[in-house]
Scaffold this motif. Structure first.
Motif, PDB file in Angstrom:
ATOM      1  N   MET A  96      37.554  -2.665  -3.858  1.00 42.88           N
ATOM      2  CA  MET A  96      36.705  -1.471  -3.922  1.00 42.88           C
ATOM      3  C   MET A  96      35.424  -1.691  -3.110  1.00 42.88           C
ATOM      4  O   MET A  96      34.929  -0.784  -2.451  1.00 42.88           O
ATOM      5  N   MET A 145      34.170   0.942  -0.399  1.00 42.13           N
ATOM      6  CA  MET A 145      33.015   1.785  -0.777  1.00 42.13           C
ATOM      7  C   MET A 145      32.136   2.158   0.412  1.00 42.13           C
ATOM      8  O   MET A 145      31.821   3.339   0.605  1.00 42.13           O
ATOM      9  N   VAL A 167      33.846   4.802   2.492  1.00 38.22           N
ATOM     10  CA  VAL A 167      33.828   6.136   1.868  1.00 38.22           C
ATOM     11  C   VAL A 167      32.433   6.737   1.974  1.00 38.22           C
ATOM     12  O   VAL A 167      32.278   7.914   2.319  1.00 38.22           O
ATOM     13  N   PHE A 168      31.410   5.923   1.692  1.00 39.09           N
ATOM     14  CA  PHE A 168      30.021   6.402   1.785  1.00 39.09           C
ATOM     15  C   PHE A 168      29.711   6.902   3.191  1.00 39.09           C
ATOM     16  O   PHE A 168      29.059   7.923   3.376  1.00 39.09           O
ATOM     17  N   ALA A 225      31.930   7.863   5.373  1.00 42.29           N
ATOM     18  CA  ALA A 225      32.823   8.976   5.737  1.00 42.29           C
ATOM     19  C   ALA A 225      32.197  10.338   5.412  1.00 42.29           C
ATOM     20  O   ALA A 225      32.386  11.310   6.166  1.00 42.29           O
ATOM     21  N   LEU A 226      31.458  10.400   4.308  1.00 45.26           N
ATOM     22  CA  LEU A 226      30.900  11.697   3.886  1.00 45.26           C
ATOM     23  C   LEU A 226      29.950  12.296   4.933  1.00 45.26           C
ATOM     24  O   LEU A 226      30.179  13.418   5.396  1.00 45.26           O
ATOM     25  N   PRO A 227      28.904  11.579   5.358  1.00 44.71           N
ATOM     26  CA  PRO A 227      28.038  12.170   6.396  1.00 44.71           C
ATOM     27  C   PRO A 227      28.723  12.275   7.758  1.00 44.71           C
ATOM     28  O   PRO A 227      28.409  13.183   8.532  1.00 44.71           O
ATOM     29  N   LEU A 271      31.884  13.040   8.300  1.00 41.78           N
ATOM     30  CA  LEU A 271      32.668  14.287   8.265  1.00 41.78           C
ATOM     31  C   LEU A 271      31.752  15.508   8.322  1.00 41.78           C
ATOM     32  O   LEU A 271      32.118  16.530   8.900  1.00 41.78           O
ATOM     33  N   LEU A 272      30.587  15.359   7.731  1.00 43.84           N
ATOM     34  CA  LEU A 272      29.604  16.445   7.805  1.00 43.84           C
ATOM     35  C   LEU A 272      29.210  16.668   9.268  1.00 43.84           C
ATOM     36  O   LEU A 272      29.160  17.808   9.749  1.00 43.84           O
ATOM     37  N   MET A 276      25.996   5.355  10.691  1.00 43.55           N
ATOM     38  CA  MET A 276      26.273   5.577   9.260  1.00 43.55           C
ATOM     39  C   MET A 276      26.964   4.362   8.647  1.00 43.55           C
ATOM     40  O   MET A 276      26.661   3.979   7.512  1.00 43.55           O
ATOM     41  N   SER A 322      18.190   3.265  -1.293  1.00 46.54           N
ATOM     42  CA  SER A 322      19.057   3.780  -0.220  1.00 46.54           C
ATOM     43  C   SER A 322      18.387   4.943   0.510  1.00 46.54           C
ATOM     44  O   SER A 322      18.543   5.104   1.720  1.00 46.54           O
ATOM     45  N   VAL A 337      19.761   5.156   4.827  1.00 50.22           N
ATOM     46  CA  VAL A 337      21.200   4.879   4.959  1.00 50.22           C
ATOM     47  C   VAL A 337      21.876   5.913   5.864  1.00 50.22           C
ATOM     48  O   VAL A 337      22.658   5.569   6.741  1.00 50.22           O
ATOM     49  N   PHE A 338      21.532   7.191   5.665  1.00 55.00           N
ATOM     50  CA  PHE A 338      22.203   8.264   6.407  1.00 55.00           C
ATOM     51  C   PHE A 338      21.315   8.980   7.422  1.00 55.00           C
ATOM     52  O   PHE A 338      21.751   9.942   8.050  1.00 55.00           O
TER      53      PHE A 338
END
Lengths: 291, 286
Positions: free
Chosen positions: A42, A46, A49-50, A52-54, A56-57, A85, A207, A212-213
């Motif tokens: 995991m 992790m 995945v974290f 991937a969210l921004p 994909l945005l 990212m 964060s 982070v993003f």
């Protein structure tokens, strides 16, 4: 065998036994975590995945005709927002592991009722905590490297861009102030015990401020100052600057690294001081066994 | 006590009617509210954490767009997806993981030996956190609405209708997770974490569906009923054509069916696993 020493029983105070305490704790931690392969897996996924969210945005905004690469470059210096990212989320994972593993160890020992037994043993506390934090340090570094490599494959990022050696140096030096922060989190757990939600919140605060993003330059002046007083912000930016075309805070890598070294000198001492002060207070008021 | 004071075999003087079901729900809910009220910091921390996550995505979106124009619609897509995400996370952790906690504390078997209604017992676990989630959602909406200068909100009543059935559908997922937790035990935490991220990505909760690659969209997202809940809820509020099926009416039918069938199937699976665990005598094992 040496004779018993008052208060220390048969404990022999030497470099060998000191290393023995440190390595035993380290070994025990790794043996325990090896039973939870799912949790380790995991940890690798992790950050992906974290990130991937921004990402994909960004992709969704780009499909609306917006030149997100250029916009990202205008603000950060690099158009490679995917790598940006992924580095952010991987370093965030390092921070999460460093802070949570120490806190989690303390909490588990409290709940299992073994913390007091560990504390009354003649072994030096800093060796025990050193073993736990050393374990967190190794686990965090390995997690960073593996998740970054894996994430690069998933998002199609060029793994061999920039100065990888310098990036590794920023991570390794950046882990030292985090070591100090992990002591502070340990003190927090000792003090308020059921601190899961506060630690979760603090991790998100970290964060947020370590960018982070997003680059911290988009934050208002006073928030940017707060962000720059956090060592993880410097570590994240240092890694990004070493691998991508992001600029260093002080324009040159050695000044940024020097800043992290200052943090590395101050934070562990400060963190350990806070931890010991809290521990003494707990021993005087309610003891270490309460949870 | 039942009307005639009949003593049922195995149930003692318990009344198995609707009244008892309701009182079980009420008592268990009260217990969780009392438990939660002991950790006020936790409530505040959860709320602050929610705002932090939203702020991080909003700031990333602003940098991506290069300016704040058109931010309102994008914020709508993110925030409305985020609402469903919050309900999903809390249901997964509260229903699914609280079973694990009961196992750990050693109270699960005692609870099952009591004649209290098991359905009420399960549902009551989300009551406290569900209510708090509603408060958090309203506050988060108000803050984002203020920040972006007005979120799109077209047909609020229809959107609430979709939200209601999406939440009941999510409850069904929670029951399924509880069923699996009874078998998995220590690995439950991992399962809940994986599911949380699985739905977050494949139900496109923070971004539009068209950001996903076609293969994922067609072979994964379209096969998850919750995706239609996310899609119809936000397309109704934002006032755009849904992305998965162009006809919003069909999406609503899917969401309603999901909202009705999912708790039934989930509860059936839970009962099946619970019975199996009781027969094996593993209910109290942890």
């Amino acid at each position: 065998m040496a004779g018993p020493i008052a208060g220390l029983g048969y404990y022999e105070k030497s470099a060998r036994t000191s290393f023995g305490v440190f390595s035993s704790v380290l070994k025990a931690r790794f043996r325990i975590v090896s039973r939870y392969k799912g949790a380790l897996l995991m940890e690798l996924f992790m950050p992906i995945v974290f990130a991937a969210l921004p990402i994909l945005l960004g992709v969704s905004i780009a499909s609306g005709g917006v030149d997100v690469g250029q916009n990202w470059k205008d603000t950060t210096g690099t158009a490679d927002f995917k790598a940006y990212m992924l580095i952010g989320s991987s370093t965030f994972m390092v921070v999460m592991l460093m802070t949570w593993l120490v806190g989690f160890w303390l909490r588990r020992e409290m709940v299992s009722g073994t913390l007091e037994s560990v504390w009354v043993s003649p072994a030096k506390k800093y060796l025990i905590i050193g073993g736990v934090t050393g374990y967190a340090l190794i686990r965090a570094f390995v997690a960073f490297v593996l998740s970054f490599v894996l994430g690069s494959f998933v998002f199609g990022i060029n793994l061999f861009q920039g100065n990888m050696l310098m990036a590794a140096m920023f991570i390794l030096v950046g882990l030292l102030p985090l070591w100090g922060i992990s002591f502070m989190f340990g003190a927090l757990i000792l003090r308020i015990k059921e601190a899961d939600s506060i630690i979760n919140l603090l991790q998100w605060v970290l964060s947020f401020f370590m960018g982070v993003f997003f680059p911290i330059t988009v934050l208002p002046g006073f928030l940017r100052l707060i962000a720059q007083s956090f060592p993880p912000t410097w570590m994240t930016n240092g890694v990004r600057a070493a691998l991508l075309d992001v600029s260093f805070f002080f324009e040159t890598w050695y000044l940024d690294l020097a800043m992290i070294l200052v943090f590395a000198a101050v934070f562990p001492l400060m963190g350990y001081g806070i931890f010991i002060a809290t521990e003494r207070r707990m021993k005087k008021t309610q003891g270490m066994g309460m949870y | 006590m039942s009307a005639g004071g009949t003593i049922h075999r195995g149930f003692g003087l318990s009344d198995l009617g609707l009244r008892q079901t309701f009182y079980t729900f009420l008592s268990m809910s009260k217990k969780t509210v009392v438990e939660f009220s002991r950790y006020p910091v936790s409530f505040v921390a959860t709320f602050a954490q929610t705002l932090m996550i939203l702020a991080m995505f909003m700031l990333a979106a602003i940098v991506f767009m290069g300016s704040e124009s058109g931010l309102s619609e994008l914020a709508g897509i993110m925030v409305y997806g985020f609402i469903l995400n919050m309900f999903l996370i809390f249901v997964l952790w509260e229903i699914g993981f609280s079973i694990r906690e009961e196992q750990y504390r050693g109270t699960l078997e005692s609870l099952y030996l009591s004649p209290a209604n098991k359905f009420s017992n399960l549902i009551s676990r989300v009551f406290a956190i569900g209510s708090w989630t509603v408060v958090m959602v309203i506050a988060a909406l108000a803050i984002v609405n203020y920040y972006v200068g007005g979120l799109p909100a077209n047909d609020v009543m229809l959107a609430l209708f979709v939200l209601f059935f999406s939440i009941t559908g999510i409850l069904g997922i929670g029951f399924v997770v509880s069923a699996i937790v009874l078998r998995l035990k220590e690995s439950a935490e991992l399962l809940v974490s994986v599911l949380q991220f699985f739905f977050m990505i494949f139900c496109a909760m923070f971004f539009p569906f068209y950001a996903l690659p076609d293969e994922i969209l067609n072979y994964v997202s379209r096969w998850i009923p919750l995706s239609y809940g996310v899609d119809s809820f936000r397309s109704i509020l934002v006032g755009q054509t849904p992305e998965l099926i162009a006809n919003v009416g069909i999406e609503i039918v899917i969401v309603v069916l999901f909202g009705i069938l999912s708790p039934l199937i989930g509860y059936f699976l839970y009962k099946y696993n619970e019975r199996k665990a009781r027969l094996e005598g593993s209910l109290a094992e942890y």
